[in-house]
Design a protein around this motif. Structure first.
Motif, PDB file in Angstrom:
ATOM      1  N   LYS A 129      60.466  77.502 -13.192  1.00 52.39           N
ATOM      2  CA  LYS A 129      61.101  78.195 -12.067  1.00 52.39           C
ATOM      3  C   LYS A 129      61.205  79.699 -12.307  1.00 52.39           C
ATOM      4  CE  LYS A 129      64.697  75.429 -12.009  1.00 52.39           C
ATOM      5  NZ  LYS A 129      66.003  74.820 -11.639  1.00 52.39           N
ATOM      6  N   ALA A 130      61.278  80.096 -13.580  1.00 50.68           N
ATOM      7  CA  ALA A 130      61.407  81.518 -13.894  1.00 50.68           C
ATOM      8  C   ALA A 130      60.058  82.198 -14.119  1.00 50.68           C
ATOM      9  CB  ALA A 130      62.269  81.688 -15.140  1.00 50.68           C
ATOM     10  N   ASP A 131      58.982  81.445 -14.034  1.00 53.14           N
ATOM     11  CA  ASP A 131      57.664  82.004 -14.327  1.00 53.14           C
ATOM     12  C   ASP A 131      57.060  82.649 -13.078  1.00 53.14           C
ATOM     13  OD1 ASP A 131      55.334  81.919 -16.447  1.00 53.14           O
ATOM     14  OD2 ASP A 131      54.436  81.404 -14.514  1.00 53.14           O
ATOM     15  N   GLU A 132      56.530  83.858 -13.245  1.00 54.86           N
ATOM     16  CA  GLU A 132      56.024  84.586 -12.082  1.00 54.86           C
ATOM     17  C   GLU A 132      54.725  84.000 -11.531  1.00 54.86           C
ATOM     18  OE1 GLU A 132      53.930  86.180 -15.635  1.00 54.86           O
ATOM     19  OE2 GLU A 132      56.018  85.614 -15.152  1.00 54.86           O
ATOM     20  N   LEU A 133      53.960  83.276 -12.358  1.00 51.24           N
ATOM     21  CA  LEU A 133      52.671  82.766 -11.905  1.00 51.24           C
ATOM     22  C   LEU A 133      52.791  81.420 -11.211  1.00 51.24           C
ATOM     23  CD1 LEU A 133      49.609  83.100 -11.766  1.00 51.24           C
ATOM     24  CD2 LEU A 133      49.465  82.064 -14.054  1.00 51.24           C
ATOM     25  N   ILE A 134      53.515  80.491 -11.815  1.00 47.32           N
ATOM     26  CA  ILE A 134      53.591  79.156 -11.203  1.00 47.32           C
ATOM     27  C   ILE A 134      54.954  78.862 -10.581  1.00 47.32           C
ATOM     28  CG2 ILE A 134      51.798  78.189 -12.670  1.00 47.32           C
ATOM     29  CD1 ILE A 134      53.947  76.830 -14.313  1.00 47.32           C
ATOM     30  N   GLY A 135      55.923  79.749 -10.808  1.00 49.07           N
ATOM     31  CA  GLY A 135      57.228  79.537 -10.192  1.00 49.07           C
ATOM     32  C   GLY A 135      57.168  79.372  -8.686  1.00 49.07           C
ATOM     33  N   PRO A 136      56.370  80.195  -7.969  1.00 45.55           N
ATOM     34  CA  PRO A 136      56.304  80.051  -6.503  1.00 45.55           C
ATOM     35  C   PRO A 136      55.829  78.682  -6.039  1.00 45.55           C
ATOM     36  CG  PRO A 136      55.458  82.193  -7.165  1.00 45.55           C
ATOM     37  CD  PRO A 136      55.676  81.408  -8.436  1.00 45.55           C
ATOM     38  N   LEU A 137      55.030  77.994  -6.849  1.00 53.37           N
ATOM     39  CA  LEU A 137      54.571  76.652  -6.458  1.00 53.37           C
ATOM     40  C   LEU A 137      55.724  75.657  -6.385  1.00 53.37           C
ATOM     41  CD1 LEU A 137      51.333  76.282  -8.644  1.00 53.37           C
ATOM     42  CD2 LEU A 137      51.454  76.749  -6.185  1.00 53.37           C
ATOM     43  N   ARG A 187      46.943  76.454 -13.710  1.00 53.88           N
ATOM     44  CA  ARG A 187      46.827  75.222 -14.505  1.00 53.88           C
ATOM     45  C   ARG A 187      47.069  75.511 -15.980  1.00 53.88           C
ATOM     46  NH1 ARG A 187      44.100  72.512 -18.068  1.00 53.88           N
ATOM     47  NH2 ARG A 187      42.848  74.356 -18.528  1.00 53.88           N
ATOM     48  N   ARG A 188      46.430  76.570 -16.480  1.00 55.98           N
ATOM     49  CA  ARG A 188      46.572  76.917 -17.891  1.00 55.98           C
ATOM     50  C   ARG A 188      48.016  77.286 -18.232  1.00 55.98           C
ATOM     51  NH1 ARG A 188      42.828  78.692 -21.633  1.00 55.98           N
ATOM     52  NH2 ARG A 188      41.407  77.384 -20.425  1.00 55.98           N
ATOM     53  N   ARG A 189      48.682  78.011 -17.357  1.00 53.62           N
ATOM     54  CA  ARG A 189      50.083  78.363 -17.600  1.00 53.62           C
ATOM     55  C   ARG A 189      50.937  77.102 -17.642  1.00 53.62           C
ATOM     56  NH1 ARG A 189      52.828  83.081 -16.501  1.00 53.62           N
ATOM     57  NH2 ARG A 189      50.831  84.010 -17.097  1.00 53.62           N
ATOM     58  N   TRP A 190      50.663  76.152 -16.754  1.00 51.83           N
ATOM     59  CA  TRP A 190      51.402  74.874 -16.720  1.00 51.83           C
ATOM     60  C   TRP A 190      51.272  74.183 -18.074  1.00 51.83           C
ATOM     61  CZ3 TRP A 190      51.824  69.646 -16.985  1.00 51.83           C
ATOM     62  CH2 TRP A 190      52.712  68.981 -16.120  1.00 51.83           C
ATOM     63  N   VAL A 191      50.049  74.119 -18.579  1.00 50.01           N
ATOM     64  CA  VAL A 191      49.795  73.462 -19.868  1.00 50.01           C
ATOM     65  C   VAL A 191      50.540  74.183 -20.984  1.00 50.01           C
ATOM     66  CG1 VAL A 191      48.003  72.989 -21.592  1.00 50.01           C
ATOM     67  CG2 VAL A 191      47.565  72.506 -19.179  1.00 50.01           C
ATOM     68  N   ASN A 192      50.457  75.496 -21.011  1.00 52.62           N
ATOM     69  CA  ASN A 192      51.090  76.258 -22.088  1.00 52.62           C
ATOM     70  C   ASN A 192      52.606  76.112 -22.071  1.00 52.62           C
ATOM     71  OD1 ASN A 192      48.574  77.123 -22.880  1.00 52.62           O
ATOM     72  ND2 ASN A 192      48.730  79.138 -21.921  1.00 52.62           N
ATOM     73  N   LEU A 193      53.197  76.149 -20.879  1.00 52.39           N
ATOM     74  CA  LEU A 193      54.646  76.015 -20.786  1.00 52.39           C
ATOM     75  C   LEU A 193      55.098  74.619 -21.184  1.00 52.39           C
ATOM     76  CD1 LEU A 193      55.489  77.974 -17.497  1.00 52.39           C
ATOM     77  CD2 LEU A 193      55.767  78.727 -19.877  1.00 52.39           C
ATOM     78  N   LEU A 194      54.303  73.607 -20.867  1.00 46.33           N
ATOM     79  CA  LEU A 194      54.667  72.250 -21.268  1.00 46.33           C
ATOM     80  C   LEU A 194      54.578  72.098 -22.790  1.00 46.33           C
ATOM     81  CD1 LEU A 194      55.575  69.538 -20.052  1.00 46.33           C
ATOM     82  CD2 LEU A 194      53.212  68.783 -20.287  1.00 46.33           C
ATOM     83  N   ALA A 195      53.557  72.686 -23.399  1.00 42.90           N
ATOM     84  CA  ALA A 195      53.447  72.642 -24.854  1.00 42.90           C
ATOM     85  C   ALA A 195      54.641  73.338 -25.500  1.00 42.90           C
ATOM     86  CB  ALA A 195      52.139  73.288 -25.306  1.00 42.90           C
ATOM     87  N   ASP A 196      55.062  74.469 -24.937  1.00 44.97           N
ATOM     88  CA  ASP A 196      56.236  75.171 -25.457  1.00 44.97           C
ATOM     89  C   ASP A 196      57.485  74.311 -25.316  1.00 44.97           C
ATOM     90  OD1 ASP A 196      54.651  77.338 -26.040  1.00 44.97           O
ATOM     91  OD2 ASP A 196      55.215  78.482 -24.248  1.00 44.97           O
ATOM     92  N   ALA A 197      57.621  73.629 -24.170  1.00 48.04           N
ATOM     93  CA  ALA A 197      58.789  72.781 -23.948  1.00 48.04           C
ATOM     94  C   ALA A 197      58.798  71.609 -24.924  1.00 48.04           C
ATOM     95  CB  ALA A 197      58.798  72.275 -22.507  1.00 48.04           C
ATOM     96  N   ALA A 198      57.621  71.061 -25.229  1.00 54.23           N
ATOM     97  CA  ALA A 198      57.543  69.959 -26.191  1.00 54.23           C
ATOM     98  C   ALA A 198      58.056  70.405 -27.556  1.00 54.23           C
ATOM     99  CB  ALA A 198      56.100  69.456 -26.291  1.00 54.23           C
ATOM    100  N   ASP A 199      57.720  71.639 -27.949  1.00 50.98           N
ATOM    101  CA  ASP A 199      58.247  72.173 -29.204  1.00 50.98           C
ATOM    102  C   ASP A 199      59.756  72.368 -29.116  1.00 50.98           C
ATOM    103  OD1 ASP A 199      55.709  72.269 -30.317  1.00 50.98           O
ATOM    104  OD2 ASP A 199      55.381  74.378 -29.778  1.00 50.98           O
ATOM    105  N   ALA A 200      60.198  72.901 -27.996  1.00 47.58           N
ATOM    106  CA  ALA A 200      61.611  73.253 -27.855  1.00 47.58           C
ATOM    107  C   ALA A 200      62.524  72.035 -27.902  1.00 47.58           C
ATOM    108  CB  ALA A 200      61.823  74.021 -26.548  1.00 47.58           C
ATOM    109  N   VAL A 201      62.082  70.904 -27.342  1.00 43.33           N
ATOM    110  CA  VAL A 201      62.945  69.718 -27.308  1.00 43.33           C
ATOM    111  C   VAL A 201      62.672  68.777 -28.473  1.00 43.33           C
ATOM    112  CG1 VAL A 201      63.162  69.852 -24.801  1.00 43.33           C
ATOM    113  CG2 VAL A 201      61.408  68.368 -25.803  1.00 43.33           C
ATOM    114  N   GLY A 202      61.762  69.149 -29.364  1.00 37.56           N
ATOM    115  CA  GLY A 202      61.548  68.357 -30.567  1.00 37.56           C
ATOM    116  C   GLY A 202      60.705  67.121 -30.418  1.00 37.56           C
ATOM    117  N   LEU A 203      59.744  67.140 -29.493  1.00 38.52           N
ATOM    118  CA  LEU A 203      58.801  66.017 -29.455  1.00 38.52           C
ATOM    119  C   LEU A 203      58.047  65.955 -30.781  1.00 38.52           C
ATOM    120  CD1 LEU A 203      59.419  65.446 -26.506  1.00 38.52           C
ATOM    121  CD2 LEU A 203      56.971  65.500 -26.022  1.00 38.52           C
ATOM    122  N   PRO A 204      57.596  64.792 -31.191  1.00 37.66           N
ATOM    123  CA  PRO A 204      56.868  64.692 -32.466  1.00 37.66           C
ATOM    124  C   PRO A 204      55.738  65.709 -32.528  1.00 37.66           C
ATOM    125  CG  PRO A 204      57.288  62.508 -31.581  1.00 37.66           C
ATOM    126  CD  PRO A 204      57.704  63.478 -30.514  1.00 37.66           C
TER     127      PRO A 204
END
Length: 253
Positions: A129-137, A187-204
């Motif tokens: 929601k805070a991202d300027e590229l994909i937030g508008p979607l 699409r690439r930003r979506w992937v990168n943000l999800l990877a960052d979130a996986a790190d942030a919440v401690g996924l394996p």
């Protein structure tokens, strides 16, 4: 696809030479575009019994394509001494009954189940929601959207089929992407943000899990991008994909 099973009865003193002949013959199977995979097994309880399993793209591709092609003579030359020892040679059509046993956990279980996925999607959509590229979607996103995405991912990775039962499955997800005209940058930003979130919440973070997890994310987002383009004609009816630890075969239509 079709599966061919050939059952051999090989005298014990010829077992080693038989297996060596199939090692040589296997190069012709490995080079055949009609062959998906193959495996030769020896019976533990009755060592004279050997089973050859070959998965073909179709019966016709086997009987006409492979047997009528340039690779078959070399294959036959290697295994011809054992043709008279065949007890059964038939084609079988796979049924829908299949799955993994409990010795290998699903990706869903390995990552921590629904609770872990809901942590992931909550954190992810906070950054989206805070991202300027994909937030508008996602400017008018349903407050429950993160939970729905967690339901989808749970079903994809081997968890309960709630997205199919409660949200309409694949057709509903397809409808969410139609005519959105997603760009590759988004699409690439979506992937990168999800990877960052996986790190942030401690996924394996073991390499095996992350390779499988990100493999689906890459595959799924590329499919979503293609399906979102104006004029796209995606497959209308399909099950929710089920993603495991292995490697997906190439898509051939």
């Amino acid at each position: 696809m079709i599966v061919e099973y050939i059952r051999y009865r090989i005298p014990g003193e010829r077992s080693a030479e038989f297996e060596e002949a199939y090692r040589r013959a296997s190069r012709f199977l490995a080079g055949a575009p009609q062959c998906v995979n193959y495996e030769l097994s020896r019976c533990v309880d009755e060592p004279a019994c050997h089973i050859l399993r070959i998965t073909w793209t179709s019966t016709e591709d086997h009987l006409e394509g492979f047997r009528g092609g340039e690779l078959f003579p070399g294959f036959l030359a290697e295994i011809k001494p054992y043709v008279g020892m065949i007890e059964e040679m038939r084609h079988y059509e796979p049924t829908g009954v299949r799955g993994d046993g409990g010795s290998v956990p699903t990706l869903y279980t390995w990552m921590g189940g629904t609770e872990a996925l809901e942590r992931l999607t909550e954190r992810f959509y906070e950054t989206v929601k805070a991202d300027e590229l994909i937030g508008p979607l996602f400017a008018h996103m349903d407050p429950a959207h993160p939970r729905y995405v967690a339901m989808w991912l749970a079903e994809v990775f081997g968890g309960p089929a709630r997205y199919t039962g409660e949200r309409g499955g694949y057709p509903h997800m397809l409808g969410m992407h139609r005519n959105r005209a997603i760009t590759e940058a988004q699409r690439r930003r979506w992937v990168n943000l999800l990877a960052d979130a996986a790190d942030a919440v401690g996924l394996p973070d073991d390499p095996e899990f992350r390779a499988a997890f990100m493999g689906y994310i890459e595959w799924g987002t590329r499919l979503a991008l293609a399906n979102s383009q104006p004029g796209a004609t995606p497959v209308e009816q399909a099950p929710v994909p089920h993603w495991g630890w292995g490697v997906a075969p190439p898509y051939q239509g």
